[in-house]
Design a protein around this motif. Sequence first.
Motif, PDB file in Angstrom:
ATOM      1  N   ASN A  58       0.851  -1.204   0.000  1.00 43.84           N
ATOM      2  CA  ASN A  58       0.000   0.000   0.000  1.00 43.84           C
ATOM      3  C   ASN A  58       0.879   1.245   0.000  1.00 43.84           C
ATOM      4  O   ASN A  58       1.714   1.424   0.873  1.00 43.84           O
ATOM      5  CB  ASN A  58      -0.904   0.024   1.224  1.00 43.84           C
ATOM      6  CG  ASN A  58      -1.976  -1.061   1.170  1.00 43.84           C
ATOM      7  OD1 ASN A  58      -2.321  -1.521   0.084  1.00 43.84           O
ATOM      8  ND2 ASN A  58      -2.490  -1.485   2.315  1.00 43.84           N
ATOM      9  N   MET A  59       0.705   2.114  -0.981  1.00 47.22           N
ATOM     10  CA  MET A  59       1.486   3.356  -1.068  1.00 47.22           C
ATOM     11  C   MET A  59       0.759   4.444  -0.278  1.00 47.22           C
ATOM     12  O   MET A  59       0.156   5.381  -0.832  1.00 47.22           O
ATOM     13  CB  MET A  59       1.690   3.771  -2.527  1.00 47.22           C
ATOM     14  CG  MET A  59       2.400   2.724  -3.375  1.00 47.22           C
ATOM     15  SD  MET A  59       3.990   2.237  -2.680  1.00 47.22           S
ATOM     16  CE  MET A  59       4.914   3.728  -3.006  1.00 47.22           C
ATOM     17  N   THR A  60       0.771   4.323   1.054  1.00 48.86           N
ATOM     18  CA  THR A  60       0.113   5.301   1.926  1.00 48.86           C
ATOM     19  C   THR A  60       0.910   6.598   1.956  1.00 48.86           C
ATOM     20  O   THR A  60       2.067   6.648   1.551  1.00 48.86           O
ATOM     21  CB  THR A  60      -0.013   4.733   3.345  1.00 48.86           C
ATOM     22  OG1 THR A  60       1.313   4.506   3.854  1.00 48.86           O
ATOM     23  CG2 THR A  60      -0.777   3.416   3.342  1.00 48.86           C
ATOM     24  N   ASP A  61       0.231   7.655   2.480  1.00 49.55           N
ATOM     25  CA  ASP A  61       0.922   8.947   2.575  1.00 49.55           C
ATOM     26  C   ASP A  61       2.140   8.840   3.467  1.00 49.55           C
ATOM     27  O   ASP A  61       3.191   9.457   3.195  1.00 49.55           O
ATOM     28  CB  ASP A  61      -0.028  10.018   3.110  1.00 49.55           C
ATOM     29  CG  ASP A  61      -1.006  10.484   2.033  1.00 49.55           C
ATOM     30  OD1 ASP A  61      -1.990  11.136   2.378  1.00 49.55           O
ATOM     31  OD2 ASP A  61      -0.778  10.182   0.833  1.00 49.55           O
ATOM     32  N   ALA A  62       2.045   8.092   4.559  1.00 41.66           N
ATOM     33  CA  ALA A  62       3.186   7.948   5.468  1.00 41.66           C
ATOM     34  C   ALA A  62       4.358   7.280   4.767  1.00 41.66           C
ATOM     35  O   ALA A  62       5.514   7.685   4.923  1.00 41.66           O
ATOM     36  CB  ALA A  62       2.770   7.133   6.699  1.00 41.66           C
ATOM     37  N   LYS A  63       4.074   6.241   3.944  1.00 40.65           N
ATOM     38  CA  LYS A  63       5.152   5.557   3.220  1.00 40.65           C
ATOM     39  C   LYS A  63       5.761   6.478   2.166  1.00 40.65           C
ATOM     40  O   LYS A  63       6.984   6.524   1.979  1.00 40.65           O
ATOM     41  CB  LYS A  63       4.601   4.292   2.573  1.00 40.65           C
ATOM     42  CG  LYS A  63       5.685   3.429   1.916  1.00 40.65           C
ATOM     43  CD  LYS A  63       5.118   2.119   1.444  1.00 40.65           C
ATOM     44  CE  LYS A  63       6.217   1.216   0.895  1.00 40.65           C
ATOM     45  NZ  LYS A  63       7.169   0.822   1.920  1.00 40.65           N
ATOM     46  N   LEU A  64       4.871   7.262   1.476  1.00 40.74           N
ATOM     47  CA  LEU A  64       5.385   8.194   0.456  1.00 40.74           C
ATOM     48  C   LEU A  64       6.255   9.272   1.087  1.00 40.74           C
ATOM     49  O   LEU A  64       7.292   9.651   0.538  1.00 40.74           O
ATOM     50  CB  LEU A  64       4.211   8.837  -0.296  1.00 40.74           C
ATOM     51  CG  LEU A  64       3.459   7.907  -1.273  1.00 40.74           C
ATOM     52  CD1 LEU A  64       2.213   8.582  -1.777  1.00 40.74           C
ATOM     53  CD2 LEU A  64       4.359   7.503  -2.433  1.00 40.74           C
ATOM     54  N   ILE A  65       5.825   9.797   2.249  1.00 36.92           N
ATOM     55  CA  ILE A  65       6.624  10.841   2.932  1.00 36.92           C
ATOM     56  C   ILE A  65       7.987  10.277   3.323  1.00 36.92           C
ATOM     57  O   ILE A  65       9.032  10.919   3.157  1.00 36.92           O
ATOM     58  CB  ILE A  65       5.863  11.377   4.152  1.00 36.92           C
ATOM     59  CG1 ILE A  65       4.666  12.213   3.687  1.00 36.92           C
ATOM     60  CG2 ILE A  65       6.781  12.210   5.051  1.00 36.92           C
ATOM     61  CD1 ILE A  65       3.749  12.650   4.807  1.00 36.92           C
ATOM     62  N   LYS A  66       8.011   9.021   3.838  1.00 38.52           N
ATOM     63  CA  LYS A  66       9.296   8.414   4.232  1.00 38.52           C
ATOM     64  C   LYS A  66      10.193   8.165   3.018  1.00 38.52           C
ATOM     65  O   LYS A  66      11.387   8.452   3.046  1.00 38.52           O
ATOM     66  CB  LYS A  66       9.041   7.097   4.952  1.00 38.52           C
ATOM     67  CG  LYS A  66      10.307   6.405   5.459  1.00 38.52           C
ATOM     68  CD  LYS A  66       9.964   5.133   6.192  1.00 38.52           C
ATOM     69  CE  LYS A  66      11.246   4.496   6.734  1.00 38.52           C
ATOM     70  NZ  LYS A  66      12.205   4.199   5.676  1.00 38.52           N
TER      71      LYS A  66
END
Length: 909
Positions: free
Chosen positions: A255-263
């Motif tokens: 899942n490309m969540t916002d938290a993963k994208l920010i990291k």
Amino acid sequence: MTQRQQITLKFLREEPITKYQRWECSYQTIRYILALDYYPNLTQILKLTKVVDMLKSFTNFSSASSRKLIRQPLIIMILLMFFGFIITLGMIFFIASDLNSISDTEDSVLIRKLIQNQQDDISSHLTDNAVWGGSYKNLHEKVNLNWAWEQQNLGASLYKDFGYNGIFVINPAGKTVYSIINGKLSTDSIQQWMETDPTPAILHQLRKSNGSASTQFMMVKGKPVLVSAAWITPGSDNTIKNVSEQHSILLFVVNMTDAKLIKLGADYTINNLHYEESETPYDGAKNMIPLSEFGARGILTWQSENPGKQLIVLLLPITVVIYLGMLFAAIMQLKHIIKIVQNSDENIFMLQQSQLALLASEKRFRDVAETSTDWIWEADNNLAFNWISSRFSAITGYSSDIWIHRTLQDFLFNGNTLLNSLEDKLKPGEYTHLSRCRYLSAQQYIRYCDLTIRRVELANGRQGFRGTVTDVTLEVEAEEKAKYLALHDDLTGLPNRTQMKQFLTGELEIHHTCDNPLAVIMVDLDKFKPVNDIYGHAMGDAVLHEVSLRFRDCVDDVGFTARLGGDEFVIIVPAMGTEEISNLCDKIIEKINTPFHINGTEISIGVSMGIATTPKDADNITDILRYSDFALYKAKNNGGNKYEFYHTELTDKIVQRREMESELREAIRSGQLAVVYQPRLNMKLAKVTAVEALVRWNHPVRGLVMPDQFISLAEETGLIKEITDWVIERACFDMQSCFDQMKVSVNISALEFSDRGLTERITRILEKTGFESHRLEIEITENALVKNPDDALKTMRELHKLGINFHVDDFGTGYASFGYLSNFPFNGLKLDKSFILAMHESDNALKIVENLISLGKAYSLVITAEGVETLQQKEQLQKFNCDALQGYLIGQPIQITQLTETYQEHVLA
């Protein structure tokens, strides 16, 4: 001065004529004087005439016309500065805009690279798990939950370690037969979890890639996800003979969540990378990437760095200040130039007088120009200075005025006979060179110089001398330092190996016939290497310096101390008895064992010493140093921080070691080595499912030789490679011949993992014996990882791709951290027997074993306890959920025939 010159100068000073007329008269007169009375050489006449012509042309300007001519270009310059300022401002704003555009473009490229890297990583990891004989057997031919989930071959660790939210296996019929969602075993199909059927798109992509791993974006519940799919195939596993034409599919979903994208964006210095559902981004936006490029909806956007604004804030005030400063400087310069022009007519006549004075000095410097100079001097016939150049003060520290009329003999040491020697050597026009002359500087330091002295005729017609002086103090000091460093250690100031050999050679000649011995003490520091490793070489150098001072305190003036290099020293003590030498060594050990306090840090080290004496042990430098080194070797092998005297048995041991090396080579050639097998009990199955292969040496004279007596020798001599290959081949052949499922583990030396050909060697053995790679296990100690982690990791990954498993041997006794358990592809670890033996001696030891087992299981590793000898130990380990046991309670190492007879019925069918 001639009569004509005197009349001309009187006329110039006394006649009431205008400035211009006076200059015209003086100009013609000077040309006449120069041409007739000074230089008969035509070239010199032309050069000086040209100078005077230039002076005349300068005075032809009136003050008014000069000011006008100067003011006009200055006004033009100010206008050019104004237009330059406007252009500079425009360029700053243009560059700022361009920087913002470039920054956003670079961020776009980085994000596309980021997405591509993420896809490549998932595809690579998927390939490792899909193209694998184990996956083909346990997920395609049949679904083995025990293999996939319980043994963690395709389990929760993929979510913990790599963040795969969904793991699915779809059989050829399109049914989801195995799924893990967010690290938990699930019965949901991929269609249920994604709320859509992605299989058509996946099958289409796999047909294009011929089943190879491919990763693409898909939308799940309005959010983008990365889906990577590949056919499950046996890869290079040659044990699988019949490969089905139907393919199961292995899928990894992230899942490309916002938290993963920010990291992910932060790893590439991109701020606030996030997803927006908008399909139509705002016009002119450069900080966005449409996900339509990757087969999904929406856009990726981020916060621009706006470097252009920083440039404007920084450069605009500086530019304004610089241009205002330049304008002010130009105006002030205009006023200054106008003032100079007004006074130029008066000053030009004085320049003419100075020109005449320069003519007299030209002849003086013409002779000196033949030599290179640091400072130049001129002296009368008695070497009394009458002129010294200004460079004299800078070099010597003296004022040149105080040395005028003083002699060169006074300036130099031992210069009393200088004048007589020059009168004998030099005739008019000749010169000589004196090297390494000493003199005393104004600071009362002795310095060195080279002199060049020429006998000349002075301006007054008398004989004298001129010359140059080159200061060579630094060169002399460098030579002296080079001589010093050739015989001394630069760090400690102690004599070095060269001086030690010179000293020892001389002492041996003196003490060759004396009754009192000459003692040579070879010294090596204990626990010094960790000082460099932990605190750095600067701290190590400081410790060595302090050590040298303590050696000096101990030896004082009775002996000679030298540093041979690194942490090796040698102390030579003449005319001392055995008891006195022992007392000296005790004193040295006491001194060195006292902690060192350096820069607020307390450091403790030890010292080992080996002693040989002459003429008792040897009467030549080669043997006495070698024997003292033998004694040092014994002291360090006996635990260090002690001293040993040389005796002939040490030489015998060295000879024995060489003999043992030769015998070991013969043992490898003649088949004296043998392999025995120690069983390993699987606690869950209550059966022996694996054995450990151990090498033994059946020596024809010494009998059975255990590995700890010859493996270290094999490593030192390079024989370990041959032994390792033989043991692996023998073990694979025995297991292949006698058992169908029994696994075998082989210990591999840490030294082997620096050999880049290890993978090729093991592959060749597996092909030769036909042994299945998943039945071969390699045991490696923690220290092998610490010594060369990069090479070890590369080799382990290559072998792991073949299906070979890895176990950490003697876990807990080395230097490795638990971080290695997650970074390296280990399948299990073996607790060292020291933990098992101490388990019932204290509650702390028991707790340590329990925690080690729990921690190993947290890393999804198979835990084996070594050295199990009692039922009490077995029962306790069973309570701790230990996976496997090995030790004398389970079985001692035995031959392959005994192993077959004893455990054939326990082998898995």
